[in-house]
Write an enzyme that holds these catalytic residues in place. Sequence first.
Site, PDB file in Angstrom:
ATOM      1  N   HIS A 205      42.959  16.587  48.466  1.00  0.00           N
ATOM      2  CA  HIS A 205      42.742  15.418  49.337  1.00  0.00           C
ATOM      3  C   HIS A 205      43.985  15.218  50.206  1.00  0.00           C
ATOM      4  O   HIS A 205      45.107  15.495  49.778  1.00  0.00           O
ATOM      5  CB  HIS A 205      42.484  14.180  48.467  1.00  0.00           C
ATOM      6  CG  HIS A 205      42.191  12.940  49.250  1.00  0.00           C
ATOM      7  ND1 HIS A 205      43.152  11.994  49.531  1.00  0.00           N
ATOM      8  CD2 HIS A 205      41.051  12.511  49.844  1.00  0.00           C
ATOM      9  CE1 HIS A 205      42.602  11.028  50.247  1.00  0.00           C
ATOM     10  NE2 HIS A 205      41.333  11.311  50.443  1.00  0.00           N
TER      11      HIS A 205
ATOM     12  N   GLN B  49      33.639  19.501  67.455  1.00  0.00           N
ATOM     13  CA  GLN B  49      33.306  18.992  66.123  1.00  0.00           C
ATOM     14  C   GLN B  49      34.261  19.555  65.069  1.00  0.00           C
ATOM     15  O   GLN B  49      34.809  18.833  64.248  1.00  0.00           O
ATOM     16  CB  GLN B  49      31.859  19.384  65.800  1.00  0.00           C
ATOM     17  CG  GLN B  49      31.468  19.196  64.348  1.00  0.00           C
ATOM     18  CD  GLN B  49      30.428  20.223  63.903  1.00  0.00           C
ATOM     19  OE1 GLN B  49      29.920  21.010  64.708  1.00  0.00           O
ATOM     20  NE2 GLN B  49      30.116  20.217  62.638  1.00  0.00           N
TER      21      GLN B  49
ATOM     22  N   HIS C 258      25.727   7.015  49.063  1.00  0.00           N
ATOM     23  CA  HIS C 258      27.174   6.989  48.844  1.00  0.00           C
ATOM     24  C   HIS C 258      27.584   5.519  48.771  1.00  0.00           C
ATOM     25  O   HIS C 258      26.913   4.653  49.317  1.00  0.00           O
ATOM     26  CB  HIS C 258      27.920   7.607  50.020  1.00  0.00           C
ATOM     27  CG  HIS C 258      27.576   9.041  50.289  1.00  0.00           C
ATOM     28  ND1 HIS C 258      28.326   9.826  51.125  1.00  0.00           N
ATOM     29  CD2 HIS C 258      26.566   9.833  49.846  1.00  0.00           C
ATOM     30  CE1 HIS C 258      27.795  11.034  51.190  1.00  0.00           C
ATOM     31  NE2 HIS C 258      26.717  11.059  50.425  1.00  0.00           N
TER      32      HIS C 258
ATOM     33  N   ARG D 127      36.159   6.100  46.825  1.00  0.00           N
ATOM     34  CA  ARG D 127      37.083   5.028  47.210  1.00  0.00           C
ATOM     35  C   ARG D 127      36.895   4.706  48.685  1.00  0.00           C
ATOM     36  O   ARG D 127      36.877   3.565  49.090  1.00  0.00           O
ATOM     37  CB  ARG D 127      38.526   5.471  46.943  1.00  0.00           C
ATOM     38  CG  ARG D 127      39.530   4.362  47.272  1.00  0.00           C
ATOM     39  CD  ARG D 127      40.907   4.891  47.523  1.00  0.00           C
ATOM     40  NE  ARG D 127      40.940   5.693  48.737  1.00  0.00           N
ATOM     41  CZ  ARG D 127      42.005   6.331  49.183  1.00  0.00           C
ATOM     42  NH1 ARG D 127      43.125   6.297  48.488  1.00  0.00           N
ATOM     43  NH2 ARG D 127      41.969   7.030  50.302  1.00  0.00           N
ATOM     44  N   GLY D 128      36.785   5.755  49.508  1.00  0.00           N
ATOM     45  CA  GLY D 128      36.728   5.569  50.956  1.00  0.00           C
ATOM     46  C   GLY D 128      38.118   5.647  51.556  1.00  0.00           C
ATOM     47  O   GLY D 128      39.122   5.630  50.842  1.00  0.00           O
TER      48      GLY D 128
ATOM     49  N   GLU E 253      23.005  15.836  53.316  1.00  0.00           N
ATOM     50  CA  GLU E 253      23.635  14.548  53.623  1.00  0.00           C
ATOM     51  C   GLU E 253      23.202  14.104  55.018  1.00  0.00           C
ATOM     52  O   GLU E 253      23.223  14.901  55.952  1.00  0.00           O
ATOM     53  CB  GLU E 253      25.164  14.679  53.595  1.00  0.00           C
ATOM     54  CG  GLU E 253      25.847  13.367  53.959  1.00  0.00           C
ATOM     55  CD  GLU E 253      27.333  13.487  54.187  1.00  0.00           C
ATOM     56  OE1 GLU E 253      28.073  13.633  53.207  1.00  0.00           O
ATOM     57  OE2 GLU E 253      27.759  13.418  55.359  1.00  0.00           O
TER      58      GLU E 253
HETATM   59  P1  FAD Z   1      39.876   8.987  45.113  1.00  0.00           P
HETATM   60  O1  FAD Z   1      39.187   9.829  44.102  1.00  0.00           O
HETATM   61  O2  FAD Z   1      40.272   7.623  44.701  1.00  0.00           O
HETATM   62  O3  FAD Z   1      41.099   9.828  45.660  1.00  0.00           O
HETATM   63  C1  FAD Z   1      41.848   9.368  46.790  1.00  0.00           C
HETATM   64  C2  FAD Z   1      43.309   9.849  46.634  1.00  0.00           C
HETATM   65  O4  FAD Z   1      43.947   9.163  45.555  1.00  0.00           O
HETATM   66  C3  FAD Z   1      43.441  11.330  46.302  1.00  0.00           C
HETATM   67  O5  FAD Z   1      44.601  11.808  46.938  1.00  0.00           O
HETATM   68  C4  FAD Z   1      43.605  11.352  44.771  1.00  0.00           C
HETATM   69  O6  FAD Z   1      44.344  12.477  44.333  1.00  0.00           O
HETATM   70  C5  FAD Z   1      44.349  10.044  44.515  1.00  0.00           C
HETATM   71  N1  FAD Z   1      43.958   9.395  43.251  1.00  0.00           N
HETATM   72  C6  FAD Z   1      42.703   9.345  42.714  1.00  0.00           C
HETATM   73  N2  FAD Z   1      42.717   8.584  41.602  1.00  0.00           N
HETATM   74  C7  FAD Z   1      43.985   8.130  41.444  1.00  0.00           C
HETATM   75  C8  FAD Z   1      44.626   7.273  40.491  1.00  0.00           C
HETATM   76  N3  FAD Z   1      43.941   6.743  39.466  1.00  0.00           N
HETATM   77  N4  FAD Z   1      45.960   7.005  40.646  1.00  0.00           N
HETATM   78  C9  FAD Z   1      46.664   7.540  41.683  1.00  0.00           C
HETATM   79  N5  FAD Z   1      46.107   8.350  42.616  1.00  0.00           N
HETATM   80  C10 FAD Z   1      44.795   8.640  42.501  1.00  0.00           C
HETATM   81  N6  FAD Z   1      33.841   8.372  53.158  1.00  0.00           N
HETATM   82  C11 FAD Z   1      33.133   7.308  53.610  1.00  0.00           C
HETATM   83  O7  FAD Z   1      33.717   6.351  54.142  1.00  0.00           O
HETATM   84  N7  FAD Z   1      31.768   7.273  53.501  1.00  0.00           N
HETATM   85  C12 FAD Z   1      31.060   8.279  52.938  1.00  0.00           C
HETATM   86  O8  FAD Z   1      29.826   8.219  52.870  1.00  0.00           O
HETATM   87  C13 FAD Z   1      31.778   9.428  52.453  1.00  0.00           C
HETATM   88  N8  FAD Z   1      31.141  10.451  51.860  1.00  0.00           N
HETATM   89  C14 FAD Z   1      31.848  11.494  51.332  1.00  0.00           C
HETATM   90  C15 FAD Z   1      31.164  12.527  50.673  1.00  0.00           C
HETATM   91  C16 FAD Z   1      31.856  13.599  50.135  1.00  0.00           C
HETATM   92  C17 FAD Z   1      31.091  14.691  49.414  1.00  0.00           C
HETATM   93  C18 FAD Z   1      33.278  13.672  50.274  1.00  0.00           C
HETATM   94  C19 FAD Z   1      34.033  14.853  49.738  1.00  0.00           C
HETATM   95  C20 FAD Z   1      33.968  12.638  50.919  1.00  0.00           C
HETATM   96  C21 FAD Z   1      33.272  11.549  51.447  1.00  0.00           C
HETATM   97  N9  FAD Z   1      33.926  10.495  52.089  1.00  0.00           N
HETATM   98  C22 FAD Z   1      33.207   9.424  52.579  1.00  0.00           C
HETATM   99  C23 FAD Z   1      35.388  10.528  52.294  1.00  0.00           C
HETATM  100  C24 FAD Z   1      36.179   9.768  51.197  1.00  0.00           C
HETATM  101  O9  FAD Z   1      35.816   8.417  51.195  1.00  0.00           O
HETATM  102  C25 FAD Z   1      37.672   9.924  51.512  1.00  0.00           C
HETATM  103  O10 FAD Z   1      38.066  11.255  51.374  1.00  0.00           O
HETATM  104  C26 FAD Z   1      38.604   8.982  50.760  1.00  0.00           C
HETATM  105  O11 FAD Z   1      39.895   9.042  51.392  1.00  0.00           O
HETATM  106  C27 FAD Z   1      38.807   9.314  49.296  1.00  0.00           C
HETATM  107  O12 FAD Z   1      37.741   8.971  48.527  1.00  0.00           O
HETATM  108  P2  FAD Z   1      37.657   9.502  46.993  1.00  0.00           P
HETATM  109  O13 FAD Z   1      36.478   8.898  46.375  1.00  0.00           O
HETATM  110  O14 FAD Z   1      37.844  10.953  46.932  1.00  0.00           O
HETATM  111  O15 FAD Z   1      38.985   8.778  46.424  1.00  0.00           O
END
Ligand code: FAD
Length: 286
Positions: free
Chosen positions: A154, A217, A83, A113-114, A25
Site C-alpha cells: 500500500h 487512464q 464496498h 478504510r478508504g 467491479e
Molecule cells: P488498511 O488495511 O487500513 O491499510 C491502510 C494502510 O495502513 C496500509 O499502509 C496498511 O499497511 C496500514 N495499516 C493497516 N492496518 C494498520 C494498523 N492496525 N496499524 C497501523 N497501520 C495499519 N477506496 C474507496 O474509496 N472506495 C472503494 O470502493 C475502494 N475499493 C477498493 C477495492 C479494492 C479491491 C482495493 C485494493 C482498494 C479499494 N479502495 C477503495 C482503495 C482503498 O480504500 C485505499 O487503498 C485505502 O487507502 C486503504 O484502504 P485499506 O482498506 O486497504 O486500509
Amino acid sequence: MELSEIYQKKSYGGVEDFTPKISFEVFPPKNGDISNLFEELRILKRYNPALVSLTYGANGGLNRFSISDMKSIRDLDLNLMPHFTCVSMLKDEIEKHIVSVENLGIENILALRGDIPEYINPNELDYKHADELVELIREKTTLSIGVAGYPEGHIESKNLKEDIKYLKLKVEKGASAIFTQLFFDNDKFYKYFEQVRNLGINIPIIPGIMPVRSLKQINKMTSLARITLSKRLLHALEKFPNDTLKIGTEFAIRQCQDLIDFGVVGLHFYTLNHSDQTAEILENIL
Ligand code: FAD
C-alpha cells in the site's frame, strides 16, 4: 453465496476444477442514472459472475450506491459485494450502514478504510484502519468479509512486509477473502502470494485486473498507487495511440491466461463500467 463458499476448490469425479471464479467491479455512474449500468450488468451476467462488487465513494469522492440502488442491482439476480469505507463516518452511522446492507439479504461486503481526505485528522477517526471495521462487521452482522490486498504494498506502508503484517490482522479479525489492487507485473503477484502464504494467511487471494483503455487512464492509476507499469505495455500504448483499447485488451488476456496457469481461484475485473472490453477478455480466456 458467501465468499468462502464461492472460492472453495471443487472437484468433479476426482478431478479438481481449476476454472477461476469471475467477479466484476462497477461504480455508480457520475450522472446518478443507473439505467446504463443495468445494461452493462445484463451483458456481464452472461459470464455467470460469482460476484459483482460495488465501489463506495472511490477516488475520494462521495459518489456512492444508495441502499435502494443495491436493492435494484440485487434484483438482477446478482450476488453482490458492496464496498464500504469507514473514513468519513462516525461509529453509529457505520453500524447503521452495515446492518442495512445485511437487511437487504446481501451476504458479502468489502471492508476498507478508504483514502483519508486532507481535511480529516487521522487521529480523530472513530475507525483508523480496516481491521477495526472488519472487527465491527464481524461483531454486528453475519456478513462475509472481503478485504483489500496490495501486491506491491500500500502506498502509505513502509514496505511490503509491514503491509502484509497488517493484512494478517484483517484476516485474524474475520476476513474471508483478499481482493488485490490492480497490477501489471504477474511476478509481483506471485511473490506477494508466496509471502502472504508464508505468513500463515490461507484465505483466497483474488487478483485484481484492470484492462487498460488509454494511456491517460494508466498514468492516472499508477500515479495514485504503488503499481509498476509494464514497459512493454507502455511502449505499445505510446507507439500506437489509436489502438490503445486493442493493446490493453490483448495485454489483459495474456495476463489472465498466465494467472490461470498459476492456479488462481478467481479473477476480479475492474470493469470501469465498460462491459465490452471485459466481455472480450472473457471470451478469450474461459
Ligand atoms: P488498511 O488495511 O487500513 O491499510 C491502510 C494502510 O495502513 C496500509 O499502509 C496498511 O499497511 C496500514 N495499516 C493497516 N492496518 C494498520 C494498523 N492496525 N496499524 C497501523 N497501520 C495499519 N477506496 C474507496 O474509496 N472506495 C472503494 O470502493 C475502494 N475499493 C477498493 C477495492 C479494492 C479491491 C482495493 C485494493 C482498494 C479499494 N479502495 C477503495 C482503495 C482503498 O480504500 C485505499 O487503498 C485505502 O487507502 C486503504 O484502504 P485499506 O482498506 O486497504 O486500509
